[in-house]
Design a protein around this motif. Sequence first.
Motif, PDB file in Angstrom:
ATOM      1  N   GLU A 103       0.829  -1.221   0.000  1.00 17.25           N
ATOM      2  CA  GLU A 103       0.000   0.000   0.000  1.00 17.25           C
ATOM      3  C   GLU A 103       0.850   1.252   0.000  1.00 17.25           C
ATOM      4  N   SER A 104       2.015   1.175   0.692  1.00 11.91           N
ATOM      5  CA  SER A 104       2.850   2.372   0.786  1.00 11.91           C
ATOM      6  C   SER A 104       3.893   2.417  -0.327  1.00 11.91           C
ATOM      7  N   GLY A 105       3.707   1.578  -1.337  1.00 16.72           N
ATOM      8  CA  GLY A 105       4.548   1.662  -2.534  1.00 16.72           C
ATOM      9  C   GLY A 105       5.855   0.886  -2.451  1.00 16.72           C
ATOM     10  N   LEU A 106       6.002   0.088  -1.402  1.00 17.71           N
ATOM     11  CA  LEU A 106       7.227  -0.696  -1.244  1.00 17.71           C
ATOM     12  C   LEU A 106       7.052  -2.025  -1.992  1.00 17.71           C
ATOM     13  N   ALA A 107       8.063  -2.391  -2.767  1.00 21.12           N
ATOM     14  CA  ALA A 107       7.990  -3.679  -3.479  1.00 21.12           C
ATOM     15  C   ALA A 107       8.211  -4.804  -2.474  1.00 21.12           C
ATOM     16  N   VAL A 108       7.421  -5.871  -2.603  1.00 24.36           N
ATOM     17  CA  VAL A 108       7.511  -7.007  -1.681  1.00 24.36           C
ATOM     18  C   VAL A 108       7.779  -8.269  -2.488  1.00 24.36           C
ATOM     19  N   ALA A 109       8.723  -9.081  -2.035  1.00 23.33           N
ATOM     20  CA  ALA A 109       9.000 -10.340  -2.719  1.00 23.33           C
ATOM     21  C   ALA A 109       9.293 -11.424  -1.698  1.00 23.33           C
ATOM     22  N   GLU A 110       9.151 -12.677  -2.141  1.00 20.22           N
ATOM     23  CA  GLU A 110       9.340 -13.828  -1.250  1.00 20.22           C
ATOM     24  C   GLU A 110      10.373 -14.797  -1.845  1.00 20.22           C
ATOM     25  N   PRO A 111      11.623 -14.359  -1.935  1.00 17.52           N
ATOM     26  CA  PRO A 111      12.648 -15.261  -2.466  1.00 17.52           C
ATOM     27  C   PRO A 111      13.219 -16.129  -1.350  1.00 17.52           C
ATOM     28  N   ASN A 112      13.893 -17.202  -1.725  1.00 17.21           N
ATOM     29  CA  ASN A 112      14.667 -17.928  -0.726  1.00 17.21           C
ATOM     30  C   ASN A 112      15.768 -17.002  -0.227  1.00 17.21           C
ATOM     31  N   LEU A 113      15.983 -16.990   1.071  1.00 18.47           N
ATOM     32  CA  LEU A 113      17.008 -16.117   1.656  1.00 18.47           C
ATOM     33  C   LEU A 113      18.040 -16.970   2.394  1.00 18.47           C
ATOM     34  N   THR A 114      19.283 -16.541   2.341  1.00 17.86           N
ATOM     35  CA  THR A 114      20.341 -17.210   3.101  1.00 17.86           C
ATOM     36  C   THR A 114      20.776 -16.306   4.254  1.00 17.86           C
ATOM     37  N   ARG A 115      21.599 -16.856   5.136  1.00 17.04           N
ATOM     38  CA  ARG A 115      22.114 -16.038   6.241  1.00 17.04           C
ATOM     39  C   ARG A 115      22.873 -14.833   5.687  1.00 17.04           C
ATOM     40  N   TYR A 116      23.587 -15.015   4.571  1.00 20.64           N
ATOM     41  CA  TYR A 116      24.313 -13.928   3.913  1.00 20.64           C
ATOM     42  C   TYR A 116      23.364 -12.760   3.619  1.00 20.64           C
ATOM     43  N   ASP A 117      22.167 -13.100   3.109  1.00 14.24           N
ATOM     44  CA  ASP A 117      21.181 -12.048   2.795  1.00 14.24           C
ATOM     45  C   ASP A 117      20.778 -11.287   4.054  1.00 14.24           C
ATOM     46  N   LEU A 118      20.611 -12.036   5.157  1.00  8.26           N
ATOM     47  CA  LEU A 118      20.235 -11.367   6.412  1.00  8.26           C
ATOM     48  C   LEU A 118      21.369 -10.447   6.873  1.00  8.26           C
ATOM     49  N   PHE A 119      22.598 -10.982   6.853  1.00  4.88           N
ATOM     50  CA  PHE A 119      23.751 -10.200   7.348  1.00  4.88           C
ATOM     51  C   PHE A 119      23.890  -8.885   6.587  1.00  4.88           C
ATOM     52  N   ASN A 120      23.601  -8.928   5.285  1.00  2.54           N
ATOM     53  CA  ASN A 120      23.818  -7.748   4.437  1.00  2.54           C
ATOM     54  C   ASN A 120      22.553  -6.941   4.174  1.00  2.54           C
ATOM     55  N   ALA A 121      21.530  -7.193   4.979  1.00  5.71           N
ATOM     56  CA  ALA A 121      20.283  -6.436   4.824  1.00  5.71           C
ATOM     57  C   ALA A 121      20.476  -5.000   5.318  1.00  5.71           C
ATOM     58  N   LYS A 143      21.107  -7.156  15.235  1.00  6.90           N
ATOM     59  CA  LYS A 143      22.321  -7.969  15.222  1.00  6.90           C
ATOM     60  C   LYS A 143      21.946  -9.431  15.006  1.00  6.90           C
ATOM     61  N   ILE A 144      22.640 -10.079  14.068  1.00  4.92           N
ATOM     62  CA  ILE A 144      22.398 -11.508  13.821  1.00  4.92           C
ATOM     63  C   ILE A 144      23.738 -12.224  13.772  1.00  4.92           C
ATOM     64  N   ASP A 145      23.896 -13.228  14.603  1.00  7.14           N
ATOM     65  CA  ASP A 145      25.147 -14.010  14.646  1.00  7.14           C
ATOM     66  C   ASP A 145      26.376 -13.093  14.735  1.00  7.14           C
ATOM     67  N   GLY A 146      26.271 -12.053  15.537  1.00 18.16           N
ATOM     68  CA  GLY A 146      27.407 -11.145  15.751  1.00 18.16           C
ATOM     69  C   GLY A 146      27.581 -10.099  14.671  1.00 18.16           C
ATOM     70  N   ARG A 147      26.808 -10.195  13.582  1.00 20.53           N
ATOM     71  CA  ARG A 147      26.902  -9.166  12.509  1.00 20.53           C
ATOM     72  C   ARG A 147      25.894  -8.055  12.790  1.00 20.53           C
ATOM     73  N   ILE A 148      26.363  -6.817  12.710  1.00 16.92           N
ATOM     74  CA  ILE A 148      25.454  -5.677  12.877  1.00 16.92           C
ATOM     75  C   ILE A 148      24.653  -5.500  11.589  1.00 16.92           C
ATOM     76  N   ILE A 149      23.349  -5.359  11.739  1.00 17.76           N
ATOM     77  CA  ILE A 149      22.471  -5.215  10.575  1.00 17.76           C
ATOM     78  C   ILE A 149      22.270  -3.722  10.281  1.00 17.76           C
ATOM     79  N   GLY A 150      22.549  -3.340   9.051  1.00 14.78           N
ATOM     80  CA  GLY A 150      22.400  -1.938   8.626  1.00 14.78           C
ATOM     81  C   GLY A 150      23.220  -1.018   9.507  1.00 14.78           C
ATOM     82  N   THR A 151      22.546  -0.022  10.081  1.00 13.95           N
ATOM     83  CA  THR A 151      23.250   0.956  10.917  1.00 13.95           C
ATOM     84  C   THR A 151      23.409   0.478  12.358  1.00 13.95           C
TER      85      THR A 151
END
Length: 290
Positions: A220-238, A255-263
């Motif tokens: 509704e707010s114009g954000l594209a939404v998708a449902e791909p398979n995601l790996t831990r790498y994708d989470l870390f680099n989100a 924070k996921i597995d010691g990696r800081i997410i975004g800012t």
Amino acid sequence: MRIYIDGKFYDEKNAKVSVFDHGLLYGDGIFEGIRAYNGRVFKLKEHIDRLFYSAKAILLTLPLSHAEIMRAVVATCRRNKVHNGYIRLVVTRGIGTLGLNPNSCKQPSVIIIAGKIQLYPQGYYKNGLEIITVPTVRNLHSALNPAIKSLNYLNNVLAKIEANNGGCEEAIMLNAEGFVAECTGDNVFIVKAGQLLTPPLSAGALYGITRSVVMELARESGLAVAEPNLTRYDLFNADECFLTGTGAEIIPVVKIDGRIIGTGKPGPVTARLVTKYHALTNVSGEPIYS
Ligand code: PMP
């Protein structure tokens, strides 16, 4: 508190099920976790729809119609004066013999508990949650499909214990292929390059009601939404990450597995969705029960 069991209300002390109920003996049954806001039950139809889908998947014939279960949920809230709270709707296979064959269970039991909600501590909503990936993988959908909201939650309980042992409140669960499935009691989302991404249901995620609402609000707010398979790498680099669930609502992950997410702080897209979600749940107007 008055608890609904098969059409009657009991006080807590007398709200009991048989030790021969297969819900207890085998985790044979299904459930829903539902919220009430301002005297209205949020997404009640969707929760009862999902209950019926779970029932169908385990060949359990519900003893009440869709409309009758909706009425029983509202009646339990009214009886307990729960205007803002959490409702646990449980359907067990019922009383049977000690053998696991469900054919010995003649009558499923419907239990409804309406009480207070245990949210995550407020600080996590402000500052974000730290989570870890745990060794216990999500059930195979070819074995016990995670889409079935069954009383057999040991897979999630084991993952929760591992999260707690690692000093965390929640855990990322991977599926047998190593793709991200969901958390122990929440769905997981990331924001990457202006897109909202969440694992597909086929990855081993529950068809979360909050998940659907958040996807709708995002679109509704114009954000594209998708449902791909995601790996831990994708989470870390989100750019951002958050979890959704009826109890948790929307909770940021930093924070996921010691990696800081975004800012390392809850992000702007998450904040926007939280505001929209609150606007949806905090509807004013006449309560449907009082
Ligand atoms: N995944 C699991 C395993 C859950 O148990 C839940 C609900 N507690 C969710 C996701 C979130 O689903 P919903 O938004 O419908 O509460």
